[in-house]
Write a protein that holds these residues in place. Sequence first.
Motif, PDB file in Angstrom:
ATOM      1  N   ASP A  32      -7.295 -38.543  15.617  1.00 21.52           N
ATOM      2  CA  ASP A  32      -7.089 -37.163  14.817  1.00 21.52           C
ATOM      3  C   ASP A  32      -7.670 -36.078  15.760  1.00 21.52           C
ATOM      4  O   ASP A  32      -7.776 -35.250  15.049  1.00 21.52           O
ATOM      5  CB  ASP A  32      -7.433 -37.189  13.478  1.00 21.52           C
ATOM      6  N   GLY A  33      -7.429 -36.339  17.030  1.00 21.95           N
ATOM      7  CA  GLY A  33      -7.749 -35.353  18.103  1.00 21.95           C
ATOM      8  C   GLY A  33      -9.191 -35.100  18.022  1.00 21.95           C
ATOM      9  O   GLY A  33      -9.648 -34.193  18.927  1.00 21.95           O
ATOM     10  N   ARG A  34      -9.963 -36.151  17.437  1.00 19.68           N
ATOM     11  CA  ARG A  34     -11.559 -35.832  17.717  1.00 19.68           C
ATOM     12  C   ARG A  34     -11.939 -36.986  18.665  1.00 19.68           C
ATOM     13  O   ARG A  34     -11.638 -38.214  18.334  1.00 19.68           O
ATOM     14  CB  ARG A  34     -12.133 -35.972  16.355  1.00 19.68           C
ATOM     15  N   THR A  35     -12.858 -36.776  19.497  1.00 19.08           N
ATOM     16  CA  THR A  35     -13.399 -37.846  20.757  1.00 19.08           C
ATOM     17  C   THR A  35     -14.758 -38.168  20.283  1.00 19.08           C
ATOM     18  O   THR A  35     -15.653 -37.271  19.889  1.00 19.08           O
ATOM     19  CB  THR A  35     -13.349 -37.191  21.837  1.00 19.08           C
ATOM     20  N   ARG A  36     -15.020 -39.329  20.272  1.00 20.14           N
ATOM     21  CA  ARG A  36     -16.538 -40.155  20.219  1.00 20.14           C
ATOM     22  C   ARG A  36     -16.683 -40.914  21.552  1.00 20.14           C
ATOM     23  O   ARG A  36     -15.812 -42.043  21.770  1.00 20.14           O
ATOM     24  CB  ARG A  36     -16.595 -41.027  18.977  1.00 20.14           C
ATOM     25  N   PRO A  50     -19.213 -32.560  27.544  1.00 24.19           N
ATOM     26  CA  PRO A  50     -18.320 -31.674  27.030  1.00 24.19           C
ATOM     27  C   PRO A  50     -17.036 -31.439  27.664  1.00 24.19           C
ATOM     28  O   PRO A  50     -15.930 -31.190  27.221  1.00 24.19           O
ATOM     29  CB  PRO A  50     -18.989 -30.268  26.832  1.00 24.19           C
ATOM     30  N   ASP A  51     -17.014 -31.470  29.077  1.00 17.47           N
ATOM     31  CA  ASP A  51     -16.067 -31.473  30.007  1.00 17.47           C
ATOM     32  C   ASP A  51     -14.929 -32.501  29.810  1.00 17.47           C
ATOM     33  O   ASP A  51     -13.850 -32.611  30.227  1.00 17.47           O
ATOM     34  CB  ASP A  51     -16.536 -31.417  31.309  1.00 17.47           C
ATOM     35  N   LEU A  52     -15.688 -33.852  29.332  1.00 19.35           N
ATOM     36  CA  LEU A  52     -14.769 -34.793  29.104  1.00 19.35           C
ATOM     37  C   LEU A  52     -14.224 -35.043  27.690  1.00 19.35           C
ATOM     38  O   LEU A  52     -13.304 -36.062  27.514  1.00 19.35           O
ATOM     39  CB  LEU A  52     -15.410 -36.159  29.638  1.00 19.35           C
ATOM     40  N   ALA A  53     -14.789 -34.608  26.730  1.00 17.28           N
ATOM     41  CA  ALA A  53     -14.580 -34.808  25.226  1.00 17.28           C
ATOM     42  C   ALA A  53     -13.293 -34.203  24.695  1.00 17.28           C
ATOM     43  O   ALA A  53     -12.793 -34.742  23.686  1.00 17.28           O
ATOM     44  CB  ALA A  53     -15.888 -34.132  24.351  1.00 17.28           C
ATOM     45  N   GLU A  54     -12.566 -33.316  25.344  1.00 16.49           N
ATOM     46  CA  GLU A  54     -11.406 -32.768  24.997  1.00 16.49           C
ATOM     47  C   GLU A  54     -10.204 -33.957  25.372  1.00 16.49           C
ATOM     48  O   GLU A  54      -9.971 -34.253  26.631  1.00 16.49           O
ATOM     49  CB  GLU A  54     -11.033 -31.591  25.617  1.00 16.49           C
ATOM     50  N   GLU A  67     -15.614 -45.229  33.197  1.00 19.58           N
ATOM     51  CA  GLU A  67     -16.931 -44.962  33.734  1.00 19.58           C
ATOM     52  C   GLU A  67     -17.084 -43.418  33.957  1.00 19.58           C
ATOM     53  O   GLU A  67     -16.089 -42.911  34.640  1.00 19.58           O
ATOM     54  CB  GLU A  67     -16.872 -45.580  35.130  1.00 19.58           C
ATOM     55  N   VAL A  68     -18.004 -42.696  33.600  1.00 18.22           N
ATOM     56  CA  VAL A  68     -18.048 -41.412  34.089  1.00 18.22           C
ATOM     57  C   VAL A  68     -18.665 -41.582  35.244  1.00 18.22           C
ATOM     58  O   VAL A  68     -19.808 -41.967  35.657  1.00 18.22           O
ATOM     59  CB  VAL A  68     -18.982 -40.635  32.875  1.00 18.22           C
ATOM     60  N   TRP A 140      -9.526 -37.239  33.115  1.00 18.71           N
ATOM     61  CA  TRP A 140      -9.605 -38.399  32.812  1.00 18.71           C
ATOM     62  C   TRP A 140      -8.701 -38.852  33.792  1.00 18.71           C
ATOM     63  O   TRP A 140      -7.493 -38.595  33.690  1.00 18.71           O
ATOM     64  CB  TRP A 140      -9.064 -38.936  31.495  1.00 18.71           C
ATOM     65  N   GLN A 141      -8.960 -40.044  34.534  1.00 25.54           N
ATOM     66  CA  GLN A 141      -8.106 -40.458  35.875  1.00 25.54           C
ATOM     67  C   GLN A 141      -8.043 -41.765  35.711  1.00 25.54           C
ATOM     68  O   GLN A 141      -8.892 -42.714  35.077  1.00 25.54           O
ATOM     69  CB  GLN A 141      -8.850 -40.061  37.279  1.00 25.54           C
ATOM     70  N   VAL A 142      -6.657 -42.217  36.100  1.00 26.40           N
ATOM     71  CA  VAL A 142      -6.699 -43.766  36.197  1.00 26.40           C
ATOM     72  C   VAL A 142      -6.791 -44.331  37.621  1.00 26.40           C
ATOM     73  O   VAL A 142      -6.145 -44.130  38.319  1.00 26.40           O
ATOM     74  CB  VAL A 142      -5.072 -44.088  35.471  1.00 26.40           C
ATOM     75  N   PRO A 143      -7.865 -45.227  37.831  1.00 30.63           N
ATOM     76  CA  PRO A 143      -8.148 -45.575  39.223  1.00 30.63           C
ATOM     77  C   PRO A 143      -6.985 -46.380  39.991  1.00 30.63           C
ATOM     78  O   PRO A 143      -6.385 -47.211  38.966  1.00 30.63           O
ATOM     79  CB  PRO A 143      -9.358 -46.246  39.148  1.00 30.63           C
ATOM     80  N   ALA A 144      -6.741 -46.411  40.852  1.00 28.21           N
ATOM     81  CA  ALA A 144      -5.840 -47.179  41.624  1.00 28.21           C
ATOM     82  C   ALA A 144      -6.322 -48.898  41.428  1.00 28.21           C
ATOM     83  O   ALA A 144      -7.318 -49.083  41.521  1.00 28.21           O
ATOM     84  CB  ALA A 144      -5.670 -47.023  43.212  1.00 28.21           C
TER      85      ALA A 144
END
Length: 304
Positions: A32-36, A50-54, A67-68, A140-144
């Motif tokens: 529902d648009g909320r991140t954990r 906070p920069d990744l939680a959106e 992986e962060v 958010w990136q998808v690595p090769a």
Amino acid sequence: MLATHTDHVPVGEGWHHEVKWDGVRVLVDVVDGRTRMLSRNGNVVTAAWPDLAEPPLGERDLLVDGEVIALNDRGIPDFRVLQHRMHVRKASDATRLAEQIPATLMVFDLLRLDGEDLTGRPLAERRRLLEGLELSETRWQVPAVYDDGQMLWDATGQQGLEGVVSKRLTSRYRFDTRSKDWLKRAHRHRGSFVVGGWRPQVGTSDRLAALLVGEPTAEGLLYRGRVGSGITGATARMLQERLAPLHLAASPFADEVPRVDALGTTWVEPVVVVDIDTHGLGYDRLRQPSFQGVRTDLTPEDLS
């Protein structure tokens, strides 16, 4: 799902190969648009990032594994850069650090999408669905992935990256399982150890300058050496604050610590895990060890 150590990169059409990232492993659950965001040991760590939680896909339901990472001054992913962020829970501090040390989430697996559990599907199918999410313009990136594991091994060594993770394309995802369907090989001689004591700076009795670390084994915590390199200033103060409540009257090591190391040492309960870089493996004592950071995402039981 965790990877098993290997001494060679597998070959064949049944595998793909990814860069092994030097960061912090997380599961990211969006409902529902909320991140954990959950650490490897199940702790909620959303406040630290906070920069990744959106969620980049808005309210779309999904669960991803990733992986962060953050880059050092050479442009290389480096766990040490993250250690100033990963322990923060105060919102204002987390926001400030996010501006100073921006992070990226490298998403390498998709476990649920639009309410559908994907863990029983083969990796090749999960990967196709993940790439179809089009996350390239987000944090958010998808690595090769690569077909040629040896090529990637050589390239990551030349670029100073940590290593390679090889994954069987037919593998299903199993939570909290270390599987031989995922294999990891690292270039760096880095390991995780348990702190059993600390020594003060010469001429003082209360300023932390070095750690005494050990390896959990069936015989108990075996002493592996003293580590002072990499521990300066704020790092020393952070370690001392973390270790202060853990004071013990006697050594927690199962074997004898050399007198030169034991003299003046404050012993602590062996619960804090740290990463150490060392020159060479297979020795009873760490060679030229260097402190890399505290691993709050690991416990001593994870190292057994």
